[in-house]
Design a protein around this motif. Structure first.
Motif, PDB file in Angstrom:
ATOM      1  N   ALA A  51      66.097  58.231   8.766  1.00  0.00           N
ATOM      2  CA  ALA A  51      65.710  57.116   9.718  1.00  0.00           C
ATOM      3  C   ALA A  51      66.976  56.689  10.661  1.00  0.00           C
ATOM      4  CB  ALA A  51      64.983  55.987   9.021  1.00  0.00           C
ATOM      5  N   LEU A  52      67.990  56.674  10.224  1.00  0.00           N
ATOM      6  CA  LEU A  52      69.284  56.234  10.887  1.00  0.00           C
ATOM      7  C   LEU A  52      69.463  57.250  11.973  1.00  0.00           C
ATOM      8  CD1 LEU A  52      71.632  54.414  11.529  1.00  0.00           C
ATOM      9  CD2 LEU A  52      73.022  55.833   9.545  1.00  0.00           C
ATOM     10  N   TYR A  53      69.372  58.536  11.547  1.00  0.00           N
ATOM     11  CA  TYR A  53      69.584  59.483  12.518  1.00  0.00           C
ATOM     12  C   TYR A  53      68.654  59.548  13.648  1.00  0.00           C
ATOM     13  CZ  TYR A  53      69.881  64.185  14.497  1.00  0.00           C
ATOM     14  OH  TYR A  53      70.038  65.182  15.540  1.00  0.00           O
ATOM     15  N   ASP A  54      67.410  59.188  13.000  1.00  0.00           N
ATOM     16  CA  ASP A  54      66.104  59.180  14.295  1.00  0.00           C
ATOM     17  C   ASP A  54      66.542  57.909  15.334  1.00  0.00           C
ATOM     18  OD1 ASP A  54      64.996  61.577  13.065  1.00  0.00           O
ATOM     19  OD2 ASP A  54      63.509  60.224  11.877  1.00  0.00           O
ATOM     20  N   CYS A  55      67.015  56.887  14.596  1.00  0.00           N
ATOM     21  CA  CYS A  55      67.195  55.944  15.613  1.00  0.00           C
ATOM     22  C   CYS A  55      68.289  55.811  16.555  1.00  0.00           C
ATOM     23  CB  CYS A  55      67.375  54.391  14.685  1.00  0.00           C
ATOM     24  SG  CYS A  55      65.605  53.780  14.120  1.00  0.00           S
ATOM     25  N   LEU A  56      69.125  56.783  16.219  1.00  0.00           N
ATOM     26  CA  LEU A  56      70.515  56.966  16.846  1.00  0.00           C
ATOM     27  C   LEU A  56      70.360  58.085  18.048  1.00  0.00           C
ATOM     28  CD1 LEU A  56      73.260  56.974  14.268  1.00  0.00           C
ATOM     29  CD2 LEU A  56      72.686  55.436  15.950  1.00  0.00           C
ATOM     30  N   THR A  57      69.081  58.710  17.906  1.00  0.00           N
ATOM     31  CA  THR A  57      69.076  60.031  18.694  1.00  0.00           C
ATOM     32  C   THR A  57      67.731  59.790  19.374  1.00  0.00           C
ATOM     33  OG1 THR A  57      68.064  61.350  16.898  1.00  0.00           O
ATOM     34  CG2 THR A  57      70.322  61.352  17.301  1.00  0.00           C
ATOM     35  N   ASP A  58      66.559  60.441  18.813  1.00  0.00           N
ATOM     36  CA  ASP A  58      65.384  60.509  19.329  1.00  0.00           C
ATOM     37  C   ASP A  58      64.842  59.454  20.285  1.00  0.00           C
ATOM     38  OD1 ASP A  58      63.321  62.392  19.752  1.00  0.00           O
ATOM     39  OD2 ASP A  58      61.771  61.229  18.623  1.00  0.00           O
ATOM     40  N   PRO A  59      64.503  58.284  19.914  1.00  0.00           N
ATOM     41  CA  PRO A  59      63.932  57.357  20.923  1.00  0.00           C
ATOM     42  C   PRO A  59      64.791  57.033  21.947  1.00  0.00           C
ATOM     43  CG  PRO A  59      64.026  56.286  18.614  1.00  0.00           C
ATOM     44  CD  PRO A  59      64.867  57.644  18.628  1.00  0.00           C
ATOM     45  N   LEU A  60      66.225  56.972  21.826  1.00  0.00           N
ATOM     46  CA  LEU A  60      66.894  56.737  22.793  1.00  0.00           C
ATOM     47  C   LEU A  60      66.750  57.669  23.825  1.00  0.00           C
ATOM     48  CD1 LEU A  60      70.273  55.628  20.965  1.00  0.00           C
ATOM     49  CD2 LEU A  60      68.702  54.117  22.356  1.00  0.00           C
ATOM     50  N   HIS A  61      66.754  59.127  23.362  1.00  0.00           N
ATOM     51  CA  HIS A  61      66.700  60.272  24.351  1.00  0.00           C
ATOM     52  C   HIS A  61      65.488  60.316  25.279  1.00  0.00           C
ATOM     53  CE1 HIS A  61      67.066  64.340  25.823  1.00  0.00           C
ATOM     54  NE2 HIS A  61      65.841  64.699  25.116  1.00  0.00           N
ATOM     55  N   LYS A  62      64.324  59.771  24.485  1.00  0.00           N
ATOM     56  CA  LYS A  62      63.067  59.225  25.147  1.00  0.00           C
ATOM     57  C   LYS A  62      62.958  58.571  26.255  1.00  0.00           C
ATOM     58  CE  LYS A  62      60.268  61.751  21.504  1.00  0.00           C
ATOM     59  NZ  LYS A  62      59.434  61.235  20.389  1.00  0.00           N
ATOM     60  N   CYS A  63      63.887  57.680  26.045  1.00  0.00           N
ATOM     61  CA  CYS A  63      63.870  56.505  27.166  1.00  0.00           C
ATOM     62  C   CYS A  63      64.578  57.023  28.319  1.00  0.00           C
ATOM     63  CB  CYS A  63      64.803  55.319  26.524  1.00  0.00           C
ATOM     64  SG  CYS A  63      64.165  54.313  25.304  1.00  0.00           S
ATOM     65  N   GLY A  64      64.877  58.239  28.511  1.00  0.00           N
ATOM     66  CA  GLY A  64      65.667  58.600  29.974  1.00  0.00           C
ATOM     67  C   GLY A  64      66.890  59.010  29.815  1.00  0.00           C
ATOM     68  N   PRO A  65      67.731  59.308  30.831  1.00  0.00           N
ATOM     69  CA  PRO A  65      69.078  59.345  30.586  1.00  0.00           C
ATOM     70  C   PRO A  65      70.065  58.365  30.328  1.00  0.00           C
ATOM     71  CG  PRO A  65      68.143  59.771  32.966  1.00  0.00           C
ATOM     72  CD  PRO A  65      66.889  59.180  32.086  1.00  0.00           C
TER      73      PRO A  65
END
Length: 141
Positions: free
Chosen positions: A77-91
């Motif tokens: 979950a930590l990895y997911d929060c550090l990557t995927d949602p931020l990436h989906k927010c745009g550049p």
């Protein structure tokens, strides 16, 4: 009126690879926050000095990084929060992360510390693949 040109300010963190997890050594959290601001990067800070276990460390990171309330409090979950949602927010412009006082206790031993840092190394690789700087600095308690 004659205008004098000032030399350009040395780029903050110029000597630090853009995607790395390393000991904080000669840096200080305040200086790293200032560098992040100058670079226009996100600054994430967590003081883990009160954590005695993996669970407490993850709760502390989640609270200080303002993760969503549904954060699973595990390394995936930590990895997911550090990557995927931020990436989906745009550049993304880049990240400067500070983990201070990572605990060294019976319930947070060397193996758990390395697993925690591996999550941040994996996040650095993730962002590196996308040409986004992700620098993580840490210290042990």
């Amino acid at each position: 009126m004659e205008q004098t040109l000032r030399p350009p300010q040395e780029a903050p963190l110029k000597s630090v690879r853009p995607n790395i997890v390393q000991s904080i050594r000669a840096f200080h959290a305040d200086g790293l926050q200032e560098a992040a601001m100058q670079l226009g990067h996100h600054f994430l800070y967590a003081d883990l000095s009160k954590a005695q276990s993996k669970q407490e460390a993850l709760e502390s990171i989640a609270r200080q990084f303002t993760f969503p309330t549904h954060f699973g409090k595990n390394f995936d979950a930590l990895y997911d929060c550090l990557t995927d949602p931020l990436h989906k927010c745009g550049p993304q412009p880049g990240f400067v992360v500070v983990l201070e006082h990572i605990p060294s206790t019976a319930r947070f031993d060397k193996e758990v510390r390395e697993q925690l840092l591996d999550v941040f190394r994996d996040a650095a690789d993730y962002w590196g693949d996308r040409k986004i700087p992700f620098r993580c600095f840490y210290s042990f308690l």
